[in-house]
Design a protein around this motif. Structure first.
Motif, PDB file in Angstrom:
ATOM      1  N   ARG A   1     -38.623  22.472 -89.420  1.00  0.00           N
ATOM      2  CA  ARG A   1     -37.940  23.544 -88.704  1.00  0.00           C
ATOM      3  C   ARG A   1     -38.197  24.890 -89.375  1.00  0.00           C
ATOM      4  NH1 ARG A   1     -33.640  19.382 -89.084  1.00  0.00           N
ATOM      5  NH2 ARG A   1     -33.666  18.312 -87.067  1.00  0.00           N
ATOM      6  N   ILE A   2     -38.417  25.890 -88.532  1.00  0.00           N
ATOM      7  CA  ILE A   2     -38.603  27.266 -88.986  1.00  0.00           C
ATOM      8  C   ILE A   2     -37.494  28.099 -88.360  1.00  0.00           C
ATOM      9  CG2 ILE A   2     -40.099  29.295 -88.921  1.00  0.00           C
ATOM     10  CD1 ILE A   2     -42.482  27.406 -88.723  1.00  0.00           C
ATOM     11  N   GLY A   3     -36.830  28.890 -89.192  1.00  0.00           N
ATOM     12  CA  GLY A   3     -35.737  29.723 -88.712  1.00  0.00           C
ATOM     13  C   GLY A   3     -36.196  31.087 -88.243  1.00  0.00           C
ATOM     14  N   ARG A   4     -35.272  31.788 -87.661  1.00  0.00           N
ATOM     15  CA  ARG A   4     -35.495  33.157 -87.179  1.00  0.00           C
ATOM     16  C   ARG A   4     -35.673  34.080 -88.380  1.00  0.00           C
ATOM     17  NH1 ARG A   4     -31.815  37.419 -86.410  1.00  0.00           N
ATOM     18  NH2 ARG A   4     -32.476  38.842 -84.783  1.00  0.00           N
ATOM     19  N   PRO A   5     -36.683  34.956 -88.358  1.00  0.00           N
ATOM     20  CA  PRO A   5     -36.842  35.913 -89.458  1.00  0.00           C
ATOM     21  C   PRO A   5     -35.609  36.813 -89.573  1.00  0.00           C
ATOM     22  CG  PRO A   5     -38.802  35.884 -88.080  1.00  0.00           C
ATOM     23  CD  PRO A   5     -37.745  35.103 -87.355  1.00  0.00           C
ATOM     24  N   TYR A   6     -35.248  37.125 -90.800  1.00  0.00           N
ATOM     25  CA  TYR A   6     -34.106  37.998 -91.037  1.00  0.00           C
ATOM     26  C   TYR A   6     -34.343  38.809 -92.307  1.00  0.00           C
ATOM     27  CZ  TYR A   6     -32.629  34.706 -94.671  1.00  0.00           C
ATOM     28  OH  TYR A   6     -32.588  33.915 -95.783  1.00  0.00           O
ATOM     29  N   THR A   7     -33.567  39.838 -92.443  1.00  0.00           N
ATOM     30  CA  THR A   7     -33.625  40.666 -93.652  1.00  0.00           C
ATOM     31  C   THR A   7     -32.230  41.171 -93.955  1.00  0.00           C
ATOM     32  OG1 THR A   7     -34.747  42.482 -94.765  1.00  0.00           O
ATOM     33  CG2 THR A   7     -34.171  42.831 -92.465  1.00  0.00           C
ATOM     34  N   GLU A   8     -32.038  41.505 -95.196  1.00  0.00           N
ATOM     35  CA  GLU A   8     -30.819  42.159 -95.619  1.00  0.00           C
ATOM     36  C   GLU A   8     -31.218  43.567 -96.050  1.00  0.00           C
ATOM     37  OE1 GLU A   8     -29.147  39.651 -98.642  1.00  0.00           O
ATOM     38  OE2 GLU A   8     -29.096  37.935 -97.305  1.00  0.00           O
ATOM     39  N   PRO A   9     -30.339  44.532 -95.901  1.00  0.00           N
ATOM     40  CA  PRO A   9     -30.702  45.917 -96.234  1.00  0.00           C
ATOM     41  C   PRO A   9     -31.355  46.036 -97.619  1.00  0.00           C
ATOM     42  CG  PRO A   9     -28.523  45.848 -95.241  1.00  0.00           C
ATOM     43  CD  PRO A   9     -28.950  44.417 -95.460  1.00  0.00           C
ATOM     44  N   GLY A  10     -32.530  46.671 -97.639  1.00  0.00           N
ATOM     45  CA  GLY A  10     -33.227  46.917 -98.891  1.00  0.00           C
ATOM     46  C   GLY A  10     -33.981  45.730 -99.456  1.00  0.00           C
ATOM     47  N   LYS A  11     -34.058  44.632 -98.706  1.00  0.00           N
ATOM     48  CA  LYS A  11     -34.742  43.428 -99.199  1.00  0.00           C
ATOM     49  C   LYS A  11     -35.886  43.042 -98.270  1.00  0.00           C
ATOM     50  CE  LYS A  11     -30.863  41.619-101.741  1.00  0.00           C
ATOM     51  NZ  LYS A  11     -30.108  40.467-102.129  1.00  0.00           N
ATOM     52  N   ALA A  12     -36.749  42.182 -98.769  1.00  0.00           N
ATOM     53  CA  ALA A  12     -37.886  41.702 -97.971  1.00  0.00           C
ATOM     54  C   ALA A  12     -37.404  40.794 -96.841  1.00  0.00           C
ATOM     55  CB  ALA A  12     -38.861  40.942 -98.872  1.00  0.00           C
ATOM     56  N   TRP A  13     -38.273  40.587 -95.876  1.00  0.00           N
ATOM     57  CA  TRP A  13     -37.985  39.674 -94.773  1.00  0.00           C
ATOM     58  C   TRP A  13     -38.053  38.240 -95.276  1.00  0.00           C
ATOM     59  CZ3 TRP A  13     -36.651  40.502 -89.696  1.00  0.00           C
ATOM     60  CH2 TRP A  13     -36.615  41.838 -89.299  1.00  0.00           C
ATOM     61  N   ARG A  14     -37.256  37.364 -94.661  1.00  0.00           N
ATOM     62  CA  ARG A  14     -37.249  35.936 -95.006  1.00  0.00           C
ATOM     63  C   ARG A  14     -37.262  35.090 -93.744  1.00  0.00           C
ATOM     64  NH1 ARG A  14     -33.099  34.380 -99.845  1.00  0.00           N
ATOM     65  NH2 ARG A  14     -34.294  35.321-101.516  1.00  0.00           N
ATOM     66  N   VAL A  15     -37.810  33.880 -93.913  1.00  0.00           N
ATOM     67  CA  VAL A  15     -37.776  32.853 -92.877  1.00  0.00           C
ATOM     68  C   VAL A  15     -37.351  31.562 -93.575  1.00  0.00           C
ATOM     69  CG1 VAL A  15     -39.175  31.453 -91.314  1.00  0.00           C
ATOM     70  CG2 VAL A  15     -39.573  33.900 -91.461  1.00  0.00           C
ATOM     71  N   ASN A  16     -36.274  30.959 -93.105  1.00  0.00           N
ATOM     72  CA  ASN A  16     -35.837  29.687 -93.682  1.00  0.00           C
ATOM     73  C   ASN A  16     -36.716  28.551 -93.164  1.00  0.00           C
ATOM     74  OD1 ASN A  16     -33.693  30.744 -95.186  1.00  0.00           O
ATOM     75  ND2 ASN A  16     -32.348  30.693 -93.413  1.00  0.00           N
ATOM     76  N   LEU A  17     -36.982  27.592 -94.049  1.00  0.00           N
ATOM     77  CA  LEU A  17     -37.758  26.395 -93.712  1.00  0.00           C
ATOM     78  C   LEU A  17     -36.916  25.178 -94.052  1.00  0.00           C
ATOM     79  CD1 LEU A  17     -41.132  27.387 -95.372  1.00  0.00           C
ATOM     80  CD2 LEU A  17     -40.772  27.044 -92.941  1.00  0.00           C
ATOM     81  N   GLU A  18     -37.044  24.150 -93.227  1.00  0.00           N
ATOM     82  CA  GLU A  18     -36.307  22.915 -93.478  1.00  0.00           C
ATOM     83  C   GLU A  18     -37.155  21.733 -93.042  1.00  0.00           C
ATOM     84  OE1 GLU A  18     -31.905  22.327 -92.590  1.00  0.00           O
ATOM     85  OE2 GLU A  18     -32.869  21.296 -90.897  1.00  0.00           O
ATOM     86  N   ILE A  19     -37.184  20.690 -93.882  1.00  0.00           N
ATOM     87  CA  ILE A  19     -37.831  19.439 -93.517  1.00  0.00           C
ATOM     88  C   ILE A  19     -36.774  18.352 -93.665  1.00  0.00           C
ATOM     89  CG2 ILE A  19     -39.682  17.792 -93.999  1.00  0.00           C
ATOM     90  CD1 ILE A  19     -41.312  20.140 -95.114  1.00  0.00           C
ATOM     91  N   GLN A  20     -36.527  17.629 -92.583  1.00  0.00           N
ATOM     92  CA  GLN A  20     -35.453  16.630 -92.541  1.00  0.00           C
ATOM     93  C   GLN A  20     -36.011  15.291 -92.101  1.00  0.00           C
ATOM     94  OE1 GLN A  20     -31.822  17.172 -92.897  1.00  0.00           O
ATOM     95  NE2 GLN A  20     -31.980  14.961 -93.043  1.00  0.00           N
ATOM     96  N   GLN A  21     -35.719  14.254 -92.876  1.00  0.00           N
ATOM     97  CA  GLN A  21     -36.095  12.897 -92.503  1.00  0.00           C
ATOM     98  C   GLN A  21     -34.831  12.056 -92.418  1.00  0.00           C
ATOM     99  OE1 GLN A  21     -38.476  10.706 -95.295  1.00  0.00           O
ATOM    100  NE2 GLN A  21     -38.853   9.040 -93.871  1.00  0.00           N
ATOM    101  N   GLY A  22     -34.520  11.612 -91.219  1.00  0.00           N
ATOM    102  CA  GLY A  22     -33.353  10.765 -91.022  1.00  0.00           C
ATOM    103  C   GLY A  22     -32.097  11.371 -91.623  1.00  0.00           C
ATOM    104  N   ALA A  23     -31.336  10.510 -92.325  1.00  0.00           N
ATOM    105  CA  ALA A  23     -30.069  10.933 -92.921  1.00  0.00           C
ATOM    106  C   ALA A  23     -30.248  11.490 -94.333  1.00  0.00           C
ATOM    107  CB  ALA A  23     -29.098   9.763 -92.941  1.00  0.00           C
ATOM    108  N   GLU A  24     -31.501  11.515 -94.826  1.00  0.00           N
ATOM    109  CA  GLU A  24     -31.742  12.041 -96.172  1.00  0.00           C
ATOM    110  C   GLU A  24     -31.405  13.531 -96.232  1.00  0.00           C
ATOM    111  OE1 GLU A  24     -35.635  11.300 -97.767  1.00  0.00           O
ATOM    112  OE2 GLU A  24     -35.622   9.216 -97.101  1.00  0.00           O
ATOM    113  N   GLU A  25     -31.089  13.994 -97.430  1.00  0.00           N
ATOM    114  CA  GLU A  25     -30.824  15.413 -97.605  1.00  0.00           C
ATOM    115  C   GLU A  25     -32.088  16.206 -97.279  1.00  0.00           C
ATOM    116  OE1 GLU A  25     -29.406  18.516-101.059  1.00  0.00           O
ATOM    117  OE2 GLU A  25     -28.895  16.392-101.248  1.00  0.00           O
TER     118      GLU A  25
END
Length: 97
Positions: free
Chosen positions: A26-50
């Motif tokens: 999964r790739i999240g929506r790009p976001y930024t906080e004032p004065g900081k670089a842009w970020r995109v959250n990444l997630e890899i999920q398999q079943g019930a594992e963390e």
């Protein structure tokens, strides 16, 4: 993960096993906080594992997305070492392999 912009479902088949499970990238929506670089959250999920969670960054939203897409193959190494990843019926993930 909130604000999921894109998701890919892969099938994971462990070496020496006929078992199959789904792996979601999964790739999240790009976001930024004032004065900081842009970020995109990444997630890899398999079943019930963390889930494996991290982020990619960039000077603008496009670069953050590009950085995220480039990072995904390395994040999938954990599963490649233990088995085969299949996307849409073909061996591979569609992330440059």
């Amino acid at each position: 993960m909130e604000n999921i912009w894109a998701e890919r479902r892969l099938t994971f088949v462990p070496h020496g096993s006929g078992e199959r499970s789904f792996l979601f990238v999964r790739i999240g929506r790009p976001y930024t906080e004032p004065g900081k670089a842009w970020r995109v959250n990444l997630e890899i999920q398999q079943g019930a594992e963390e889930a494996l969670r991290t982020y990619a960054g960039g000077d603008d939203s496009m670069q953050a997305l590009q950085t995220a897409l480039v990072a995904i193959p390395g994040l999938l190494l954990k599963w490649r070492e233990r088995g085969t990843l299949v996307w849409e019926g073909s061996i591979g993930t569609g992330f440059g392999d």
